[in-house]
Motif scaffolding. Sequence first.
Motif, PDB file in Angstrom:
ATOM      1  N   TRP A 105       0.844  -1.188   0.000  1.00 37.87           N
ATOM      2  CA  TRP A 105       0.000   0.000   0.000  1.00 37.87           C
ATOM      3  C   TRP A 105       0.878   1.236   0.000  1.00 37.87           C
ATOM      4  N   ALA A 106       0.479   2.241  -0.755  1.00 32.91           N
ATOM      5  CA  ALA A 106       1.126   3.553  -0.705  1.00 32.91           C
ATOM      6  C   ALA A 106       0.076   4.585  -1.092  1.00 32.91           C
ATOM      7  N   VAL A 107      -0.122   5.543  -0.242  1.00 33.59           N
ATOM      8  CA  VAL A 107      -1.102   6.599  -0.494  1.00 33.59           C
ATOM      9  C   VAL A 107      -0.481   7.936  -0.119  1.00 33.59           C
ATOM     10  N   ALA A 108      -0.710   8.942  -0.934  1.00 36.23           N
ATOM     11  CA  ALA A 108      -0.178  10.282  -0.684  1.00 36.23           C
ATOM     12  C   ALA A 108      -1.286  11.304  -0.894  1.00 36.23           C
ATOM     13  N   GLY A 109      -1.021  12.528  -0.434  1.00 41.70           N
ATOM     14  CA  GLY A 109      -1.994  13.603  -0.628  1.00 41.70           C
ATOM     15  C   GLY A 109      -3.083  13.642   0.425  1.00 41.70           C
ATOM     16  N   ILE A 110      -2.849  13.035   1.586  1.00 42.90           N
ATOM     17  CA  ILE A 110      -3.818  13.136   2.681  1.00 42.90           C
ATOM     18  C   ILE A 110      -3.660  14.523   3.302  1.00 42.90           C
ATOM     19  N   PRO A 111      -4.713  15.326   3.357  1.00 37.73           N
ATOM     20  CA  PRO A 111      -4.579  16.700   3.848  1.00 37.73           C
ATOM     21  C   PRO A 111      -4.026  16.771   5.270  1.00 37.73           C
ATOM     22  N   ALA A 112      -3.323  17.850   5.565  1.00 42.93           N
ATOM     23  CA  ALA A 112      -2.722  18.037   6.888  1.00 42.93           C
ATOM     24  C   ALA A 112      -3.769  18.127   7.992  1.00 42.93           C
ATOM     25  N   SER A 113      -4.998  18.455   7.638  1.00 44.69           N
ATOM     26  CA  SER A 113      -6.066  18.558   8.632  1.00 44.69           C
ATOM     27  C   SER A 113      -6.611  17.196   9.059  1.00 44.69           C
ATOM     28  N   VAL A 114      -6.218  16.140   8.376  1.00 45.74           N
ATOM     29  CA  VAL A 114      -6.703  14.786   8.663  1.00 45.74           C
ATOM     30  C   VAL A 114      -5.732  14.091   9.616  1.00 45.74           C
ATOM     31  N   ALA A 115      -6.271  13.466  10.666  1.00 45.87           N
ATOM     32  CA  ALA A 115      -5.420  12.791  11.647  1.00 45.87           C
ATOM     33  C   ALA A 115      -5.787  11.319  11.812  1.00 45.87           C
ATOM     34  N   SER A 116      -6.666  10.810  10.958  1.00 43.45           N
ATOM     35  CA  SER A 116      -7.017   9.392  11.047  1.00 43.45           C
ATOM     36  C   SER A 116      -7.664   8.930   9.749  1.00 43.45           C
ATOM     37  N   LEU A 117      -7.597   7.627   9.529  1.00 41.94           N
ATOM     38  CA  LEU A 117      -8.279   6.987   8.409  1.00 41.94           C
ATOM     39  C   LEU A 117      -9.156   5.879   8.976  1.00 41.94           C
ATOM     40  N   PRO A 118     -10.386   5.754   8.513  1.00 45.62           N
ATOM     41  CA  PRO A 118     -11.217   4.646   8.974  1.00 45.62           C
ATOM     42  C   PRO A 118     -10.766   3.333   8.353  1.00 45.62           C
ATOM     43  N   GLU A 119     -11.160   2.235   8.934  1.00 47.86           N
ATOM     44  CA  GLU A 119     -10.884   0.945   8.310  1.00 47.86           C
ATOM     45  C   GLU A 119     -11.541   0.916   6.933  1.00 47.86           C
ATOM     46  N   ASN A 120     -10.866   0.302   5.983  1.00 49.02           N
ATOM     47  CA  ASN A 120     -11.336   0.170   4.603  1.00 49.02           C
ATOM     48  C   ASN A 120     -11.367   1.509   3.860  1.00 49.02           C
ATOM     49  N   ALA A 121     -10.526   2.443   4.291  1.00 52.24           N
ATOM     50  CA  ALA A 121     -10.476   3.751   3.618  1.00 52.24           C
ATOM     51  C   ALA A 121     -10.107   3.620   2.157  1.00 52.24           C
ATOM     52  N   SER A 122      -9.343   2.590   1.808  1.00 52.80           N
ATOM     53  CA  SER A 122      -8.903   2.416   0.425  1.00 52.80           C
ATOM     54  C   SER A 122     -10.056   2.042  -0.490  1.00 52.80           C
ATOM     55  N   ALA A 123     -10.728   0.943  -0.189  1.00 52.71           N
ATOM     56  CA  ALA A 123     -11.781   0.444  -1.092  1.00 52.71           C
ATOM     57  C   ALA A 123     -13.091   1.211  -0.974  1.00 52.71           C
ATOM     58  N   GLY A 125     -13.633   4.388  -0.896  1.00 56.25           N
ATOM     59  CA  GLY A 125     -13.679   5.681  -1.567  1.00 56.25           C
ATOM     60  C   GLY A 125     -13.364   6.849  -0.649  1.00 56.25           C
ATOM     61  N   PHE A 126     -13.101   6.567   0.635  1.00 52.17           N
ATOM     62  CA  PHE A 126     -12.806   7.637   1.590  1.00 52.17           C
ATOM     63  C   PHE A 126     -11.585   8.440   1.157  1.00 52.17           C
ATOM     64  N   LEU A 127     -10.538   7.756   0.728  1.00 56.40           N
ATOM     65  CA  LEU A 127      -9.312   8.456   0.346  1.00 56.40           C
ATOM     66  C   LEU A 127      -9.499   9.325  -0.890  1.00 56.40           C
ATOM     67  N   LYS A 129     -12.181  10.768  -1.794  1.00 55.65           N
ATOM     68  CA  LYS A 129     -12.955  11.957  -1.414  1.00 55.65           C
ATOM     69  C   LYS A 129     -12.078  13.016  -0.765  1.00 55.65           C
ATOM     70  N   LEU A 130     -10.993  12.572  -0.134  1.00 59.60           N
ATOM     71  CA  LEU A 130     -10.048  13.525   0.459  1.00 59.60           C
ATOM     72  C   LEU A 130      -9.155  14.175  -0.593  1.00 59.60           C
ATOM     73  N   GLY A 131      -9.143  13.603  -1.803  1.00 58.90           N
ATOM     74  CA  GLY A 131      -8.240  14.072  -2.833  1.00 58.90           C
ATOM     75  C   GLY A 131      -6.902  13.348  -2.813  1.00 58.90           C
ATOM     76  N   ALA A 132      -6.794  12.294  -1.998  1.00 58.63           N
ATOM     77  CA  ALA A 132      -5.559  11.513  -1.929  1.00 58.63           C
ATOM     78  C   ALA A 132      -5.455  10.576  -3.135  1.00 58.63           C
ATOM     79  N   VAL A 133      -4.249  10.120  -3.423  1.00 62.04           N
ATOM     80  CA  VAL A 133      -4.013   9.189  -4.535  1.00 62.04           C
ATOM     81  C   VAL A 133      -3.299   7.954  -4.001  1.00 62.04           C
ATOM     82  N   GLU A 134      -3.599   6.798  -4.605  1.00 59.32           N
ATOM     83  CA  GLU A 134      -3.006   5.543  -4.171  1.00 59.32           C
ATOM     84  C   GLU A 134      -2.167   4.934  -5.298  1.00 59.32           C
ATOM     85  N   ALA A 135      -1.090   4.294  -4.894  1.00 58.82           N
ATOM     86  CA  ALA A 135      -0.174   3.677  -5.851  1.00 58.82           C
ATOM     87  C   ALA A 135      -0.696   2.326  -6.324  1.00 58.82           C
TER      88      ALA A 135
END
Length: 200
Positions: A105-123, A125-127, A129-135
């Motif tokens: 797993w590799a994900v970038a672009g998580i905003p600085a205002s975010v301090a947690s990810l829920p379980e299953n953030a990858s599949a 669509g949570f990431l 929606k944040l504007g993050a990108v996954e490898a």
Amino acid sequence: MRSRCQVVSNALPFRRSPSFACAMLGLALWVAHGPRALAEGTFAVTSASVRAGGTMEAAQVFNQDDCKGDNRSPQLSWHDAPPGTRSFAVTMFDPDAPGRGWWHWAVAGIPASVASLPENASASGFLSKLGAVEARNDFEISGYGGPCPPPGKPHRYIITVYALSTGDLRLGQGRPALMFDHEIGTATLGSARMVVNYGR
């Protein structure tokens, strides 16, 4: 010759015992120069899905061939990022896989205002929606791919959260994880990690 503490005690407007003055001086020095955690915490990551040093749960295991997990990316929380953090990145890497290791797993672009990810953030669509990108991981899919080692000795899975000095690494969705790793390394201010094990 008087000690430094005795000099301080004689300078007090109310005469106190030298031991009291020494205690007060010690407290003042401890507050001024004590553990950095008093002024600023240590960048750290925790998870409600997995435990550092523990065994990966079936929910996080890959679901393909003879690996029968739910392939849900773990819940992650972090705190006390370094000053100047503009965004976060997350990786999960298996250094015990044959060859150069295995990117899960590799994900970038998580905003600085975010301090947690829920379980299953990858599949879920949570990431996105944040504007993050996954490898594209080493399973050749974009997003999270859980543990699926060959039978034998358990492997280590290093989950790392990076605090970055930029909000845009100019990485596109589905680019190779190695490219993510390189770009993350150019902008890292600090990192927090946990190691979880899994074997079959």
